[in-house]
Design a protein around this motif. Structure first.
Motif, mmCIF file in Angstrom:
data_model
loop_
_atom_site.group_PDB
_atom_site.id
_atom_site.type_symbol
_atom_site.label_atom_id
_atom_site.label_comp_id
_atom_site.label_asym_id
_atom_site.label_seq_id
_atom_site.Cartn_x
_atom_site.Cartn_y
_atom_site.Cartn_z
ATOM 1 N N ASP A 153 -4.362 -1.600 9.309
ATOM 2 C CA ASP A 153 -4.110 -1.340 7.889
ATOM 3 C C ASP A 153 -5.443 -1.110 7.168
ATOM 4 O OD1 ASP A 153 -5.236 -3.869 7.323
ATOM 5 O OD2 ASP A 153 -3.286 -4.830 7.195
ATOM 6 N N GLU A 154 -5.365 -0.810 5.870
ATOM 7 C CA GLU A 154 -6.575 -0.477 5.106
ATOM 8 C C GLU A 154 -7.570 -1.642 5.054
ATOM 9 O OE1 GLU A 154 -7.434 2.685 3.849
ATOM 10 O OE2 GLU A 154 -5.741 3.155 5.144
ATOM 11 N N ALA A 194 -11.419 -1.397 6.362
ATOM 12 C CA ALA A 194 -12.575 -1.739 5.523
ATOM 13 C C ALA A 194 -13.430 -2.817 6.184
ATOM 14 C CB ALA A 194 -12.112 -2.180 4.141
ATOM 15 N N HIS A 195 -12.781 -3.822 6.774
ATOM 16 C CA HIS A 195 -13.501 -4.896 7.466
ATOM 17 C C HIS A 195 -14.339 -4.342 8.604
ATOM 18 C CE1 HIS A 195 -13.933 -7.840 10.724
ATOM 19 N NE2 HIS A 195 -14.136 -8.718 9.745
ATOM 20 N N ASP A 196 -13.722 -3.559 9.476
ATOM 21 C CA ASP A 196 -14.427 -3.083 10.662
ATOM 22 C C ASP A 196 -15.507 -2.053 10.330
ATOM 23 O OD1 ASP A 196 -12.871 -4.853 12.026
ATOM 24 O OD2 ASP A 196 -11.823 -3.369 13.235
ATOM 25 N N GLY A 253 -11.384 13.683 2.885
ATOM 26 C CA GLY A 253 -10.100 13.112 2.498
ATOM 27 C C GLY A 253 -9.804 11.732 3.040
ATOM 28 N N TYR A 254 -10.822 11.005 3.481
ATOM 29 C CA TYR A 254 -10.587 9.633 3.931
ATOM 30 C C TYR A 254 -10.206 8.783 2.724
ATOM 31 C CZ TYR A 254 -12.070 10.465 8.688
ATOM 32 O OH TYR A 254 -12.134 10.915 9.973
ATOM 33 N N GLY A 255 -9.511 7.719 2.945
ATOM 34 C CA GLY A 255 -8.963 6.909 1.867
ATOM 35 C C GLY A 255 -10.001 6.266 0.970
ATOM 36 N N THR A 256 -9.572 5.971 -0.246
ATOM 37 C CA THR A 256 -10.479 5.357 -1.212
ATOM 38 C C THR A 256 -10.853 3.934 -0.818
ATOM 39 O OG1 THR A 256 -8.621 4.697 -2.609
ATOM 40 C CG2 THR A 256 -9.736 6.769 -3.162
ATOM 41 N N ALA A 257 -10.012 3.249 -0.071
ATOM 42 C CA ALA A 257 -10.359 1.887 0.356
ATOM 43 C C ALA A 257 -11.625 1.907 1.206
ATOM 44 C CB ALA A 257 -9.209 1.254 1.133
ATOM 45 N N ILE A 258 -11.715 2.889 2.080
ATOM 46 C CA ILE A 258 -12.891 3.000 2.951
ATOM 47 C C ILE A 258 -14.112 3.403 2.144
ATOM 48 C CG2 ILE A 258 -13.908 4.291 4.873
ATOM 49 C CD1 ILE A 258 -10.951 4.524 5.921
#
Length: 103
Positions: A50-51, A55-57, A83-88
């Protein structure tokens, strides 16, 4: 209060595992920080991460590699353009703020 998702112990463990690999076993196919992060995200998504896990890894790998802030920002900008997610990208922005500048 720290907003980091990654502990110092996790970073040390990843560094030790990397240093323990025989030199011939280290894959150098991926050349840029953006390529490394994109590949990591792809592999994690392929196993259903999941997101929060992403983000952790991503933070773990970038901290263990001791990336400078300019390199993190350049990788973030590339991933955002793809286009990678904003969380990353938000996690990378926060990490870049804490990272050391190029020496």
């Amino acid at each position: 209060m720290s907003t980091s998702l990654v502990s110092v112990a996790e970073v040390a463990e990843l560094k030790a595992a990397h240093e323990a690999q025989p030199p011939g076993d280290v894959d150098t196919t991926l050349e840029t920080p953006a390529e490394v992060v994109a590949f990591l995200v792809h592999r994690l998504r392929s196993i259903g991460a999941d997101e929060e896990e992403l983000a952790h890894d991503v933070e773990l790998v970038l901290r263990a590699a001791e990336m400078e802030r300019e390199s993190i920002r350049a990788a973030r900008d590339t991933l955002a353009a793809l286009g990678y997610g904003t969380a990353i990208t938000k996690a990378m922005t926060a990490l870049a703020r804490k990272a050391k500048p190029i020496r």
